[in-house]
Design a protein around this motif. Sequence first.
Motif, PDB file in Angstrom:
ATOM      1  N   ASN A  76      41.622  32.445  54.988  1.00  0.00           N
ATOM      2  CA  ASN A  76      40.777  32.209  53.802  1.00  0.00           C
ATOM      3  C   ASN A  76      41.495  32.599  52.519  1.00  0.00           C
ATOM      4  N   THR A  77      42.762  32.262  52.433  1.00  0.00           N
ATOM      5  CA  THR A  77      43.581  32.731  51.320  1.00  0.00           C
ATOM      6  C   THR A  77      44.421  31.611  50.730  1.00  0.00           C
ATOM      7  N   LEU A  78      44.488  31.616  49.415  1.00  0.00           N
ATOM      8  CA  LEU A  78      45.330  30.715  48.638  1.00  0.00           C
ATOM      9  C   LEU A  78      46.487  31.526  48.085  1.00  0.00           C
ATOM     10  N   TYR A  79      47.669  30.916  48.043  1.00  0.00           N
ATOM     11  CA  TYR A  79      48.856  31.622  47.555  1.00  0.00           C
ATOM     12  C   TYR A  79      49.531  30.849  46.426  1.00  0.00           C
ATOM     13  N   LEU A  80      50.285  31.579  45.634  1.00  0.00           N
ATOM     14  CA  LEU A  80      51.172  30.960  44.655  1.00  0.00           C
ATOM     15  C   LEU A  80      52.477  31.748  44.666  1.00  0.00           C
ATOM     16  N   GLN A  81      53.516  31.157  45.227  1.00  0.00           N
ATOM     17  CA  GLN A  81      54.833  31.771  45.196  1.00  0.00           C
ATOM     18  C   GLN A  81      55.524  31.372  43.909  1.00  0.00           C
ATOM     19  N   MET A  82      55.914  32.357  43.129  1.00  0.00           N
ATOM     20  CA  MET A  82      56.519  32.101  41.825  1.00  0.00           C
ATOM     21  C   MET A  82      57.940  32.656  41.814  1.00  0.00           C
ATOM     22  N   ASN A  83      58.898  31.774  41.666  1.00  0.00           N
ATOM     23  CA  ASN A  83      60.308  32.149  41.612  1.00  0.00           C
ATOM     24  C   ASN A  83      60.898  31.807  40.249  1.00  0.00           C
ATOM     25  N   SER A  84      62.042  32.378  39.969  1.00  0.00           N
ATOM     26  CA  SER A  84      62.737  32.113  38.701  1.00  0.00           C
ATOM     27  C   SER A  84      61.792  32.253  37.518  1.00  0.00           C
ATOM     28  N   LEU A  85      61.071  33.332  37.494  1.00  0.00           N
ATOM     29  CA  LEU A  85      60.060  33.533  36.455  1.00  0.00           C
ATOM     30  C   LEU A  85      60.692  33.642  35.074  1.00  0.00           C
ATOM     31  N   LYS A  86      59.967  33.141  34.090  1.00  0.00           N
ATOM     32  CA  LYS A  86      60.394  33.139  32.695  1.00  0.00           C
ATOM     33  C   LYS A  86      59.375  33.893  31.850  1.00  0.00           C
ATOM     34  N   PRO A  87      59.789  34.428  30.699  1.00  0.00           N
ATOM     35  CA  PRO A  87      58.821  35.119  29.834  1.00  0.00           C
ATOM     36  C   PRO A  87      57.614  34.250  29.477  1.00  0.00           C
ATOM     37  N   GLU A  88      57.811  32.949  29.361  1.00  0.00           N
ATOM     38  CA  GLU A  88      56.692  32.067  29.023  1.00  0.00           C
ATOM     39  C   GLU A  88      55.700  31.892  30.166  1.00  0.00           C
ATOM     40  N   ASP A  89      56.008  32.432  31.338  1.00  0.00           N
ATOM     41  CA  ASP A  89      55.041  32.427  32.446  1.00  0.00           C
ATOM     42  C   ASP A  89      54.042  33.582  32.326  1.00  0.00           C
ATOM     43  N   THR A  90      54.257  34.463  31.368  1.00  0.00           N
ATOM     44  CA  THR A  90      53.356  35.594  31.171  1.00  0.00           C
ATOM     45  C   THR A  90      51.948  35.113  30.837  1.00  0.00           C
ATOM     46  N   ALA A  91      50.976  35.566  31.616  1.00  0.00           N
ATOM     47  CA  ALA A  91      49.584  35.141  31.439  1.00  0.00           C
ATOM     48  C   ALA A  91      48.720  35.853  32.469  1.00  0.00           C
ATOM     49  N   VAL A  92      47.424  35.688  32.319  1.00  0.00           N
ATOM     50  CA  VAL A  92      46.498  36.053  33.386  1.00  0.00           C
ATOM     51  C   VAL A  92      46.333  34.811  34.265  1.00  0.00           C
ATOM     52  N   TYR A  93      46.532  34.994  35.563  1.00  0.00           N
ATOM     53  CA  TYR A  93      46.457  33.883  36.511  1.00  0.00           C
ATOM     54  C   TYR A  93      45.119  33.936  37.259  1.00  0.00           C
ATOM     55  N   TYR A  94      44.457  32.783  37.282  1.00  0.00           N
ATOM     56  CA  TYR A  94      43.140  32.672  37.890  1.00  0.00           C
ATOM     57  C   TYR A  94      43.158  31.707  39.070  1.00  0.00           C
ATOM     58  N   CYS A  95      42.416  32.058  40.083  1.00  0.00           N
ATOM     59  CA  CYS A  95      42.220  31.209  41.247  1.00  0.00           C
ATOM     60  C   CYS A  95      40.930  30.405  41.054  1.00  0.00           C
ATOM     61  N   ASN A  96      40.944  29.158  41.474  1.00  0.00           N
ATOM     62  CA  ASN A  96      39.784  28.277  41.364  1.00  0.00           C
ATOM     63  C   ASN A  96      39.576  27.549  42.679  1.00  0.00           C
ATOM     64  N   ALA A  97      38.321  27.445  43.092  1.00  0.00           N
ATOM     65  CA  ALA A  97      37.982  26.714  44.318  1.00  0.00           C
ATOM     66  C   ALA A  97      36.859  25.743  43.996  1.00  0.00           C
ATOM     67  N   VAL A  98      37.035  24.485  44.387  1.00  0.00           N
ATOM     68  CA  VAL A  98      36.080  23.445  44.030  1.00  0.00           C
ATOM     69  C   VAL A  98      35.558  22.749  45.281  1.00  0.00           C
ATOM     70  N   GLY A  99      34.240  22.821  45.435  1.00  0.00           N
ATOM     71  CA  GLY A  99      33.559  22.058  46.473  1.00  0.00           C
ATOM     72  C   GLY A  99      32.399  21.356  45.800  1.00  0.00           C
ATOM     73  N   VAL A 100      31.187  21.654  46.231  1.00  0.00           N
ATOM     74  CA  VAL A 100      30.008  21.183  45.505  1.00  0.00           C
ATOM     75  C   VAL A 100      29.930  21.903  44.152  1.00  0.00           C
ATOM     76  N   ARG A 101      30.350  23.142  44.135  1.00  0.00           N
ATOM     77  CA  ARG A 101      30.431  23.942  42.914  1.00  0.00           C
ATOM     78  C   ARG A 101      31.855  24.425  42.715  1.00  0.00           C
ATOM     79  N   SER A 102      32.101  24.924  41.510  1.00  0.00           N
ATOM     80  CA  SER A 102      33.408  25.480  41.179  1.00  0.00           C
ATOM     81  C   SER A 102      33.290  26.996  41.066  1.00  0.00           C
ATOM     82  N   PHE A 103      34.247  27.681  41.677  1.00  0.00           N
ATOM     83  CA  PHE A 103      34.253  29.140  41.659  1.00  0.00           C
ATOM     84  C   PHE A 103      35.561  29.649  41.076  1.00  0.00           C
TER      85      PHE A 103
END
Length: 114
Positions: A76-103
């Motif tokens: 029950n897990t979503l992943y994001l592997q991030m390589n070669s990170l850059k300063p412009e990748d700085t942010a708050v990262y949010y997970c989203n799940a969409v079915g009948v509703r969006s969470f």
Amino acid sequence: QVQLAESGGGLVQAGGSLRLSCAASRNIFGFNYMGWYRQAPGSPRDLVATITSSDSTNYVDSVKGRFTISRDNAKNTLYLQMNSLKPEDTAVYYCNAVGVRSFWGQGTQVTVSS
């Protein structure tokens, strides 16, 4: 109702890697698609990557070749592997799940220093 909890953010130097996780409170198999978004200070929340229930993926151009989105339905897990990170990748990262509703999750901070 579904709760999404992101983890794995932190401070990393440019060129480094992080793996974000998004744990769902229930089975994610039923979601049509799941995705990662990010929001930098003073900016709107932007799409980073999505993955469908059939594992079709889509990425914003700025992360193609560096980020990989994946899902583990058994965990029950979503992943994001991030390589070669850059300063412009700085942010708050949010997970989203969409079915009948969006969470949405609460977000995890990623800071990339130069």
